[in-house]
Design a protein around this motif. Structure first.
Motif, mmCIF file in Angstrom:
data_model
loop_
_atom_site.group_PDB
_atom_site.id
_atom_site.type_symbol
_atom_site.label_atom_id
_atom_site.label_comp_id
_atom_site.label_asym_id
_atom_site.label_seq_id
_atom_site.Cartn_x
_atom_site.Cartn_y
_atom_site.Cartn_z
ATOM 1 N N VAL A 56 51.617 39.554 51.739
ATOM 2 C CA VAL A 56 51.634 38.617 50.610
ATOM 3 C C VAL A 56 50.963 39.258 49.404
ATOM 4 C CG1 VAL A 56 50.830 36.378 49.765
ATOM 5 C CG2 VAL A 56 51.714 36.596 52.092
ATOM 6 N N PHE A 57 49.852 39.934 49.625
ATOM 7 C CA PHE A 57 49.154 40.611 48.528
ATOM 8 C C PHE A 57 50.098 41.566 47.801
ATOM 9 C CE2 PHE A 57 45.727 42.427 46.193
ATOM 10 C CZ PHE A 57 45.918 43.801 46.183
ATOM 11 N N TRP A 58 50.815 42.353 48.558
ATOM 12 C CA TRP A 58 51.689 43.341 47.944
ATOM 13 C C TRP A 58 52.835 42.700 47.160
ATOM 14 C CZ3 TRP A 58 52.840 48.770 50.008
ATOM 15 C CH2 TRP A 58 51.639 49.386 50.424
ATOM 16 N N THR B 267 53.013 44.154 38.347
ATOM 17 C CA THR B 267 53.935 43.536 39.281
ATOM 18 C C THR B 267 53.615 43.972 40.705
ATOM 19 O OG1 THR B 267 55.557 45.316 39.251
ATOM 20 C CG2 THR B 267 55.734 43.634 37.513
ATOM 21 N N GLY B 268 54.241 43.288 41.651
ATOM 22 C CA GLY B 268 54.065 43.695 43.032
ATOM 23 C C GLY B 268 54.512 45.132 43.258
ATOM 24 N N GLY B 269 55.518 45.563 42.487
ATOM 25 C CA GLY B 269 56.001 46.925 42.593
ATOM 26 C C GLY B 269 55.125 47.958 41.901
ATOM 27 N N GLY B 270 54.110 47.495 41.183
ATOM 28 C CA GLY B 270 53.172 48.414 40.552
ATOM 29 C C GLY B 270 53.415 48.691 39.083
ATOM 30 N N SER B 271 54.432 48.084 38.503
ATOM 31 C CA SER B 271 54.677 48.282 37.068
ATOM 32 C C SER B 271 53.644 47.514 36.257
ATOM 33 C CB SER B 271 56.073 47.785 36.704
ATOM 34 O OG SER B 271 57.060 48.504 37.405
ATOM 35 N N THR B 272 53.259 48.092 35.142
ATOM 36 C CA THR B 272 52.237 47.461 34.312
ATOM 37 C C THR B 272 52.752 47.213 32.891
ATOM 38 O OG1 THR B 272 51.316 49.634 33.780
ATOM 39 C CG2 THR B 272 50.298 48.424 35.587
ATOM 40 N N THR B 273 52.214 46.175 32.295
ATOM 41 C CA THR B 273 52.513 45.804 30.918
ATOM 42 C C THR B 273 51.211 45.385 30.258
ATOM 43 O OG1 THR B 273 54.661 44.941 31.642
ATOM 44 C CG2 THR B 273 53.927 44.333 29.430
ATOM 45 N N TYR B 274 51.058 45.749 28.996
ATOM 46 C CA TYR B 274 49.817 45.428 28.290
ATOM 47 C C TYR B 274 50.123 44.832 26.921
ATOM 48 C CZ TYR B 274 47.750 48.463 31.801
ATOM 49 O OH TYR B 274 47.353 49.015 32.999
#
Length: 114
Positions: free
Chosen positions: A29-31, A53-60
């Motif tokens: 669930v965490f992932w 995101t769960g997939g590791g993408s980041t936005t700032y």
């Protein structure tokens, strides 16, 4: 229950690390969760700060690019917001929010003195 922590008082130019955790969350669930960080100043609307995101993408948000970093520790099942080169305009209550599920933490106060 989502728990945010790590806020405090820091001088301008300083750094803080905020943490966000859901006790007893299971690994799968965490992932799967996306985490969003928002902040709010009294009398103003809550504003978006950063996302992973769960997939590791980041936005700032533009205002924090290059200074804030979102990360997660899979072993500790904790999300982090690393903040550096803080300025007085970063003073706010910071909230973490995870989706799916739209869970919100209680907020943690960050105060940056000039």
């Amino acid at each position: 229950q989502l728990q945010a922590s790590g806020g405090g008082l820091v001088q301008a130019g300083g750094s803080l690390r905020l943490s966000c955790v859901v006790p007893r969350i299971i690994t799968s669930v965490f992932w799967s969760k996306d985490v969003n960080w928002h902040r709010q100043v009294p009398g103003k609307q809550r504003e978006f700060v950063a996302r992973m995101t769960g997939g590791g993408s980041t936005t700032y948000a533009e205002s924090v690019k290059g200074r804030f970093t979102v990360s997660r520790d899979n072993a500790r099942k904790t999300w982090y917001l690393h903040m550096k080169n803080l300025g007085p305009d970063d003073t706010a209550v910071y909230y973490c929010n995870i989706n799916p599920g739209n869970q919100w933490g209680q907020g943690t106060q960050v105060t940056v003195s000039s």
